[in-house]
Design a protein around this motif. Structure first.
Motif, PDB file in Angstrom:
ATOM      1  N   ASP A 121      21.015 -43.473  96.319  1.00 14.25           N
ATOM      2  CA  ASP A 121      21.275 -43.076  97.705  1.00 14.25           C
ATOM      3  C   ASP A 121      19.996 -42.879  98.528  1.00 14.25           C
ATOM      4  O   ASP A 121      20.062 -42.493  99.691  1.00 14.25           O
ATOM      5  CB  ASP A 121      22.185 -41.841  97.772  1.00 14.25           C
ATOM      6  CG  ASP A 121      21.511 -40.592  97.233  1.00 14.25           C
ATOM      7  OD1 ASP A 121      20.479 -40.719  96.548  1.00 14.25           O
ATOM      8  OD2 ASP A 121      22.011 -39.492  97.498  1.00 14.25           O
ATOM      9  N   GLN A 160      35.660 -52.383  92.114  1.00 11.52           N
ATOM     10  CA  GLN A 160      35.539 -51.103  91.422  1.00 11.52           C
ATOM     11  C   GLN A 160      36.567 -51.036  90.289  1.00 11.52           C
ATOM     12  O   GLN A 160      37.680 -51.540  90.422  1.00 11.52           O
ATOM     13  CB  GLN A 160      35.760 -49.942  92.401  1.00 11.52           C
ATOM     14  CG  GLN A 160      34.698 -49.854  93.477  1.00 11.52           C
ATOM     15  CD  GLN A 160      33.308 -49.664  92.913  1.00 11.52           C
ATOM     16  OE1 GLN A 160      33.061 -48.725  92.164  1.00 11.52           O
ATOM     17  NE2 GLN A 160      32.383 -50.555  93.265  1.00 11.52           N
ATOM     18  N   VAL A 184      31.608 -40.317  89.886  1.00 15.93           N
ATOM     19  CA  VAL A 184      31.105 -41.510  90.585  1.00 15.93           C
ATOM     20  C   VAL A 184      29.584 -41.426  90.642  1.00 15.93           C
ATOM     21  O   VAL A 184      28.996 -40.375  90.381  1.00 15.93           O
ATOM     22  CB  VAL A 184      31.638 -41.604  92.042  1.00 15.93           C
ATOM     23  CG1 VAL A 184      33.139 -41.757  92.072  1.00 15.93           C
ATOM     24  CG2 VAL A 184      31.195 -40.389  92.861  1.00 15.93           C
ATOM     25  N   GLN A 185      28.982 -42.538  91.025  1.00 12.34           N
ATOM     26  CA  GLN A 185      27.544 -42.530  91.325  1.00 12.34           C
ATOM     27  C   GLN A 185      27.393 -42.150  92.774  1.00 12.34           C
ATOM     28  O   GLN A 185      28.051 -42.752  93.640  1.00 12.34           O
ATOM     29  CB  GLN A 185      26.986 -43.926  91.166  1.00 12.34           C
ATOM     30  CG  GLN A 185      26.543 -44.303  89.795  1.00 12.34           C
ATOM     31  CD  GLN A 185      26.024 -45.717  89.874  1.00 12.34           C
ATOM     32  OE1 GLN A 185      26.800 -46.650  89.975  1.00 12.34           O
ATOM     33  NE2 GLN A 185      24.728 -45.866  89.840  1.00 12.34           N
ATOM     34  N   ASN A 186      26.513 -41.224  93.035  1.00 17.24           N
ATOM     35  CA  ASN A 186      26.313 -40.717  94.383  1.00 17.24           C
ATOM     36  C   ASN A 186      26.022 -41.829  95.411  1.00 17.24           C
ATOM     37  O   ASN A 186      25.122 -42.640  95.215  1.00 17.24           O
ATOM     38  CB  ASN A 186      25.139 -39.732  94.337  1.00 17.24           C
ATOM     39  CG  ASN A 186      25.074 -38.878  95.569  1.00 17.24           C
ATOM     40  OD1 ASN A 186      26.038 -38.839  96.347  1.00 17.24           O
ATOM     41  ND2 ASN A 186      23.968 -38.207  95.764  1.00 17.24           N
ATOM     42  N   THR A 188      27.724 -44.464  96.296  1.00 19.04           N
ATOM     43  CA  THR A 188      28.164 -45.840  96.028  1.00 19.04           C
ATOM     44  C   THR A 188      29.555 -46.082  96.618  1.00 19.04           C
ATOM     45  O   THR A 188      30.233 -45.152  97.064  1.00 19.04           O
ATOM     46  CB  THR A 188      28.240 -46.103  94.506  1.00 19.04           C
ATOM     47  OG1 THR A 188      29.188 -45.180  93.949  1.00 19.04           O
ATOM     48  CG2 THR A 188      26.891 -45.901  93.842  1.00 19.04           C
ATOM     49  N   ASP A 191      32.072 -44.027  95.065  1.00 17.04           N
ATOM     50  CA  ASP A 191      32.086 -42.689  95.662  1.00 17.04           C
ATOM     51  C   ASP A 191      32.994 -42.707  96.902  1.00 17.04           C
ATOM     52  O   ASP A 191      33.854 -41.826  97.080  1.00 17.04           O
ATOM     53  CB  ASP A 191      30.641 -42.316  96.038  1.00 17.04           C
ATOM     54  CG  ASP A 191      30.486 -40.904  96.580  1.00 17.04           C
ATOM     55  OD1 ASP A 191      31.506 -40.222  96.793  1.00 17.04           O
ATOM     56  OD2 ASP A 191      29.331 -40.480  96.808  1.00 17.04           O
ATOM     57  N   ALA A 194      36.689 -42.936  95.788  1.00 17.31           N
ATOM     58  CA  ALA A 194      37.158 -41.686  95.174  1.00 17.31           C
ATOM     59  C   ALA A 194      37.354 -40.611  96.244  1.00 17.31           C
ATOM     60  O   ALA A 194      38.306 -39.822  96.186  1.00 17.31           O
ATOM     61  CB  ALA A 194      36.158 -41.220  94.120  1.00 17.31           C
ATOM     62  N   SER A 195      36.466 -40.593  97.218  1.00 21.48           N
ATOM     63  CA  SER A 195      36.541 -39.574  98.271  1.00 21.48           C
ATOM     64  C   SER A 195      37.806 -39.708  99.109  1.00 21.48           C
ATOM     65  O   SER A 195      38.198 -38.759  99.795  1.00 21.48           O
ATOM     66  CB  SER A 195      35.312 -39.660  99.177  1.00 21.48           C
ATOM     67  OG  SER A 195      34.149 -39.540  98.408  1.00 21.48           O
ATOM     68  N   VAL A 202      35.749 -34.999  93.558  1.00 16.52           N
ATOM     69  CA  VAL A 202      34.751 -36.039  93.265  1.00 16.52           C
ATOM     70  C   VAL A 202      33.474 -35.398  92.722  1.00 16.52           C
ATOM     71  O   VAL A 202      32.881 -34.530  93.364  1.00 16.52           O
ATOM     72  CB  VAL A 202      34.434 -36.867  94.537  1.00 16.52           C
ATOM     73  CG1 VAL A 202      33.449 -37.981  94.203  1.00 16.52           C
ATOM     74  CG2 VAL A 202      35.720 -37.438  95.134  1.00 16.52           C
ATOM     75  N   ARG A 204      29.738 -36.089  91.656  1.00 19.16           N
ATOM     76  CA  ARG A 204      28.723 -37.130  91.914  1.00 19.16           C
ATOM     77  C   ARG A 204      27.562 -37.051  90.918  1.00 19.16           C
ATOM     78  O   ARG A 204      26.960 -36.002  90.755  1.00 19.16           O
ATOM     79  CB  ARG A 204      28.206 -37.017  93.344  1.00 19.16           C
ATOM     80  CG  ARG A 204      29.328 -37.234  94.340  1.00 19.16           C
ATOM     81  CD  ARG A 204      28.892 -37.250  95.785  1.00 19.16           C
ATOM     82  NE  ARG A 204      30.025 -37.662  96.606  1.00 19.16           N
ATOM     83  CZ  ARG A 204      30.973 -36.835  97.058  1.00 19.16           C
ATOM     84  NH1 ARG A 204      30.904 -35.543  96.768  1.00 19.16           N
ATOM     85  NH2 ARG A 204      31.984 -37.301  97.754  1.00 19.16           N
TER      86      ARG A 204
END
Ligand code: GLN
Length: 292
Positions: A121, A160, A184-186, A188, A191, A194-195, A202, A204
């Motif tokens: 990020d 995904q 999740v990966q922050n 991405t 993310d 999922a949000s 979620v 991260r």
């Protein structure tokens, strides 16, 4: 009178001839300076087999980035080297599909490749601030990102995927993720997805490996991450599986450069085209996905 006409005619021929000579001299000047600029690029391209240097028709359009790359003889690749098979560490080297593409870009430009490995990020800010020259990080084209960076052509299709613990009877599809703890990966696309899931919590992580660890330990219920990295993670974490169902939007990876760096974008597009046309990208996907 006849003499005057004669003199006039001679004068006109003279003026005409001079103007033609003038034009062609100017043309030669242009051609020469163009040639010289190409030589400068070709100098830098000394190791390059084909002589398909960028046409230098409009040298004034060279971006600051391209100028810097030429002068420092270096190009800086920004990535998050924790995303196999696209980028991962092997000793102090970063290897993977994106690493090979990045190497080809540097080769095409005849310069050295420098890698800046950072949190995923942080990549866009690093690009915008000039810390890096391009992002190659399994980086999905996405409308919000398009406002901030300039994407090249795409080179890989992705989607995904959902990872769960083997034998999980509760989560069998995306609908079952409601109200669950999702890793999740922050920052991405996983993310972002999922949000949007109702009631989901979620969690991260800095990378998929850490998320997979917590999934294995039962601290979270599922992980949403790009398909190919999901398969790699499942391979190295025997307790985890990737669901077959992939209901999310199709994604495409591209490389990102700074807004306005269209000359660098064009060089990268040429590299991508060559690698796609020759089947090299597919070969690399096989090379780095197998045997992990
Ligand atoms: N493709 C995803 C994205 O662009 C994940 C990329 C990554 O984690 N390196 O957001």
């Amino acid at each position: 009178m006849k003499n005057i006409i004669k003199i006039l005619a001679v004068l006109m021929v003279l003026v005409f001839t001079l103007s033609i000579v003038g034009c062609s001299a100017e043309g030669n000047d242009k051609a020469n300076s163009g040639g010289q600029e190409e030589n400068v690029q070709n100098d830098a391209n000394a190791n390059q087999a084909e002589g398909d240097a960028q046409d230098s028709e409009d040298a004034s359009a060279e971006s600051e980035t391209m100028k810097k790359i030429r002068e420092t003889k270096k190009i800086i690749w920004g990535t998050n080297a924790e995303f196999p098979p696209f980028e991962m560490r092997e000793g102090d080297q970063v290897i993977g599909i994106d690493a090979e593409i990045a190497a080809k870009i540097a080769e095409k430009l005849g310069v050295e490749l420098v890698v800046e490995d950072m949190e995923f990020d942080a990549l866009i800010t690093a690009l915008q601030s000039g810390k890096i020259d391009f992002i190659a990080a399994g980086f999905t084209i996405e409308p919000d990102r398009e406002k901030q960076v300039l994407f090249t052509d795409t080179y890989f299709k992705a989607v995904q995927a959902i990872m769960v613990q083997e034998g999980n009877e509760e989560i069998k599809s995306a609908d079952d993720l409601e109200g669950k703890k999702i890793g999740v990966q922050n920052g991405t696309t996983g993310d972002f997805i999922a949000s949007d899931i109702p009631g989901a919590e979620v969690i991260r992580f800095n990378n998929g490996i850490e998320a997979a660890l917590d999934l294995n330990n039962g601290k979270i219920d599922a992980v949403i991450i790009d398909n190919l990295p999901a398969q790699m993670l499942a391979k190295s974490n025997p307790g985890l599986v990737v669901l077959d169902e992939k209901p999310f939007d199709a994604e495409e990876y591209a490389i990102a450069v700074r807004k306005g760096d269209t000359d660098l974008q064009q060089v990268i597009n040429e590299v991508l085209k060559e690698m796609k046309d020759s089947g090299e990208i597919d070969e690399l996907a096989n090379k780095y996905s197998i045997g992990e």
